[in-house]
Design a protein around this motif. Sequence first.
Motif, PDB file in Angstrom:
ATOM      1  N   ASN A  83       0.864  -1.051  -0.010  1.00 34.04           N
ATOM      2  CA  ASN A  83      -0.097  -0.083   0.115  1.00 34.04           C
ATOM      3  C   ASN A  83       0.743   1.216   0.078  1.00 34.04           C
ATOM      4  N   ASP A  95      -7.010   8.506  -2.190  1.00 26.68           N
ATOM      5  CA  ASP A  95      -6.897   7.941  -0.975  1.00 26.68           C
ATOM      6  C   ASP A  95      -5.651   7.207  -0.464  1.00 26.68           C
ATOM      7  N   ARG A  98      -2.804   0.610  -4.012  1.00 31.50           N
ATOM      8  CA  ARG A  98      -2.231  -0.703  -3.774  1.00 31.50           C
ATOM      9  C   ARG A  98      -1.507  -1.134  -5.018  1.00 31.50           C
ATOM     10  N   ILE A 110      -3.713  -0.362  -8.189  1.00 29.76           N
ATOM     11  CA  ILE A 110      -5.260  -0.124  -7.727  1.00 29.76           C
ATOM     12  C   ILE A 110      -5.350   1.239  -7.042  1.00 29.76           C
ATOM     13  N   TYR A 112      -7.319   3.993  -4.843  1.00 28.89           N
ATOM     14  CA  TYR A 112      -8.831   4.062  -4.193  1.00 28.89           C
ATOM     15  C   TYR A 112      -8.836   5.540  -3.991  1.00 28.89           C
ATOM     16  N   ARG A 114     -10.896   9.012  -2.487  1.00 29.82           N
ATOM     17  CA  ARG A 114     -11.350   9.489  -1.244  1.00 29.82           C
ATOM     18  C   ARG A 114     -12.972   9.903  -1.354  1.00 29.82           C
ATOM     19  N   THR A 116     -16.238   8.408  -2.726  1.00 32.19           N
ATOM     20  CA  THR A 116     -16.651   7.194  -3.397  1.00 32.19           C
ATOM     21  C   THR A 116     -18.419   7.271  -3.960  1.00 32.19           C
ATOM     22  N   ARG A 163     -17.239   0.512  -8.323  1.00 31.06           N
ATOM     23  CA  ARG A 163     -17.868   1.262  -7.225  1.00 31.06           C
ATOM     24  C   ARG A 163     -18.431  -0.052  -6.468  1.00 31.06           C
ATOM     25  N   GLU A 171     -16.435   1.340  -1.835  1.00 26.23           N
ATOM     26  CA  GLU A 171     -15.096   1.667  -2.418  1.00 26.23           C
ATOM     27  C   GLU A 171     -15.442   2.117  -3.687  1.00 26.23           C
ATOM     28  N   TYR A 173     -12.781   2.540  -6.961  1.00 27.58           N
ATOM     29  CA  TYR A 173     -11.336   2.278  -7.215  1.00 27.58           C
ATOM     30  C   TYR A 173     -11.328   2.292  -8.609  1.00 27.58           C
ATOM     31  N   GLN A 175      -8.467  -0.157 -11.328  1.00 29.61           N
ATOM     32  CA  GLN A 175      -7.575  -1.016 -11.533  1.00 29.61           C
ATOM     33  C   GLN A 175      -6.906  -0.974 -12.722  1.00 29.61           C
TER      34      GLN A 175
END
Length: 195
Positions: A83, A95, A98, A110, A112, A114, A116, A163, A171, A173, A175
């Motif tokens: 992370n 946020d 990963r 990935i 992520y 803040r 969402t 989502r 979440e 994100y 990818q």
Amino acid sequence: MTAHNGVPVRPRRLLSAAITCLALLAAASCSRNGGGADLKLPGDVYGFYLGETKEEVFARAAGHARIERAPDPPLGYRGELYNFSASLDGRGEVDYVRCAFFEGRLMEVIVYFRDTGLMNLELQKAKLESVYERTFAAEDPSREMAQKTLRFSVPGMSVTLRRITKKERIELYVQFLHEELHGRLLEKASKRGER
């Protein structure tokens, strides 16, 4: 016409061309199997370059993001996971990030977000479609109850925007997945009898 060594010129040229082709194919095969620099994809994703070495990523992240080893996922090996506290291009909307490394190279990023919310999902969708000049395809809505998944591929990489509504949180994100490295991971897992 024959050359000074007695071999006719045309067959000698054909033989030379064939040897050159074989050498190029062998070199390409070695670099592909050895995980050479040809695995690094052009263009960054949030400051990360898929296919670059773990050492390169960590060196560039120094001073920009804290790095912590991430726990292994419950559904099997997905690479060596870390992370990062921020993207490497300094975007405040992130946020955390990963990253998964396989064979010492960056296989997956990935990001992520803040925010969402559904409006941010639509905003990120529009941005990504504009950058990559692709249109996302949605998952079958009858299979997705508490999530929204959108995908497209570009040469060497797949992009998934998702989502997900979980019990404890929502979440959002994106990818980015290196297709060749991911293929190698799947091949290795199938040889071991994993998923």
